[in-house]
Scaffold this motif. Structure first.
Motif, PDB file in Angstrom:
ATOM      1  N   GLN A   1     -61.205 146.268 -15.576  1.00 58.37           N
ATOM      2  CA  GLN A   1     -61.990 145.320 -16.356  1.00 58.37           C
ATOM      3  C   GLN A   1     -61.323 143.951 -16.441  1.00 58.37           C
ATOM      4  OE1 GLN A   1     -62.574 147.395 -20.043  1.00 58.37           O
ATOM      5  NE2 GLN A   1     -64.490 148.327 -19.366  1.00 58.37           N
ATOM      6  N   GLU A   2     -60.003 143.917 -16.267  1.00 58.86           N
ATOM      7  CA  GLU A   2     -59.302 142.638 -16.304  1.00 58.86           C
ATOM      8  C   GLU A   2     -59.677 141.833 -15.069  1.00 58.86           C
ATOM      9  OE1 GLU A   2     -55.102 143.124 -16.648  1.00 58.86           O
ATOM     10  OE2 GLU A   2     -55.261 144.157 -18.562  1.00 58.86           O
ATOM     11  N   LYS A   3     -60.035 140.608 -15.287  1.00 54.97           N
ATOM     12  CA  LYS A   3     -60.417 139.745 -14.174  1.00 54.97           C
ATOM     13  C   LYS A   3     -59.167 139.059 -13.643  1.00 54.97           C
ATOM     14  CE  LYS A   3     -65.005 139.047 -15.866  1.00 54.97           C
ATOM     15  NZ  LYS A   3     -65.966 138.231 -16.502  1.00 54.97           N
ATOM     16  N   PRO A   4     -59.010 139.066 -12.329  1.00 54.89           N
ATOM     17  CA  PRO A   4     -57.851 138.360 -11.775  1.00 54.89           C
ATOM     18  C   PRO A   4     -58.034 136.862 -11.936  1.00 54.89           C
ATOM     19  CG  PRO A   4     -59.277 139.148 -10.026  1.00 54.89           C
ATOM     20  CD  PRO A   4     -59.828 139.683 -11.321  1.00 54.89           C
ATOM     21  N   LYS A   5     -56.933 136.174 -12.033  1.00 58.41           N
ATOM     22  CA  LYS A   5     -57.042 134.723 -12.219  1.00 58.41           C
ATOM     23  C   LYS A   5     -57.586 134.112 -10.936  1.00 58.41           C
ATOM     24  CE  LYS A   5     -52.635 132.725 -10.909  1.00 58.41           C
ATOM     25  NZ  LYS A   5     -51.539 131.917 -11.320  1.00 58.41           N
ATOM     26  N   ASN A   6     -58.545 133.263 -11.094  1.00 54.81           N
ATOM     27  CA  ASN A   6     -59.178 132.646  -9.933  1.00 54.81           C
ATOM     28  C   ASN A   6     -58.948 131.133  -9.937  1.00 54.81           C
ATOM     29  OD1 ASN A   6     -60.734 132.079 -12.114  1.00 54.81           O
ATOM     30  ND2 ASN A   6     -62.678 132.700 -11.231  1.00 54.81           N
ATOM     31  N   TYR A   7     -57.795 130.744 -10.389  1.00 53.71           N
ATOM     32  CA  TYR A   7     -57.471 129.329 -10.403  1.00 53.71           C
ATOM     33  C   TYR A   7     -56.045 129.145  -9.903  1.00 53.71           C
ATOM     34  CZ  TYR A   7     -54.957 130.613 -14.640  1.00 53.71           C
ATOM     35  OH  TYR A   7     -54.113 131.221 -15.525  1.00 53.71           O
TER      36      TYR A   7
END
Length: 174
Positions: free
Chosen positions: A90-96
């Motif tokens: 459920q944790e979203k990987p950082k996309n920045y």
């Protein structure tokens, strides 16, 4: 009671009796309590394996209790594990990134210029340079591969490097 002292779970026939007596009850217990999402057949088998591994420490009168406790704990551990896996998914990987758009654009432009300059090198220079800098081969290895002397390889790499330096400002290589 004296019979129980002679019944050692480590004996094959006694263990088989315990298995035949409790395996279906244990399977039903796990299925009714936890459902089929976590395979109760596997946990039942694992519980009996643990009983076999600990057969010297478990008496025949405590075998049922041992089996049900071990199987229940195994199911609870599996549920905890599934929760951790679910939380991780459920944790979203950082996309920045910390790179500015200008830096990314400059990097792409530099890469394009670098590739053009590499294409413009003559074949001998390009091969020697890439074998050395990309594949990390030593001058002697390249010389052996190309069937030339080591001095020729050094000259080709040096001249390719000079061309890259002239064509690309700020180009540095280690």
């Amino acid at each position: 009671m004296p019979k129980e002292l002679n019944d050692n779970i480590c004996e094959d026939k006694v263990f088989e009796r315990v298995y035949n007596k409790y395996s279906q009850d244990l399977l039903n217990f796990l299925y009714y309590k936890y459902g089929s999402q976590i395979n109760p057949n596997d946990v039942t088998q694992d519980a009996f394996i643990k009983l076999w591994d600990n057969c010297k420490n478990v008496t025949l009168s405590k075998a049922k209790s041992f089996l049900f406790t071990v199987a229940n704990n195994m199911m609870l551990n599996e549920i905890k594990h599934q929760k951790v896996v679910l939380k991780y998914h459920q944790e979203k990987p950082k996309n920045y990134t910390n790179e500015s758009p200008e830096f990314i654009l400059e990097k792409e432009q530099f890469l394009q210029r670098y590739q053009k300059v590499l294409e413009n090198l003559n074949e001998e220079q390009r091969i020697a340079f890439l074998l050395n800098k990309v594949e990390g081969k030593k001058h002697s290895e390249i010389a052996e591969l190309l069937d030339v002397t080591q001095k020729v390889v050094e000259y080709r790499i040096y001249s390719a490097f000079n061309t890259l330096k002239k064509e690309l400002e700020g180009f540095k290589i280690k």
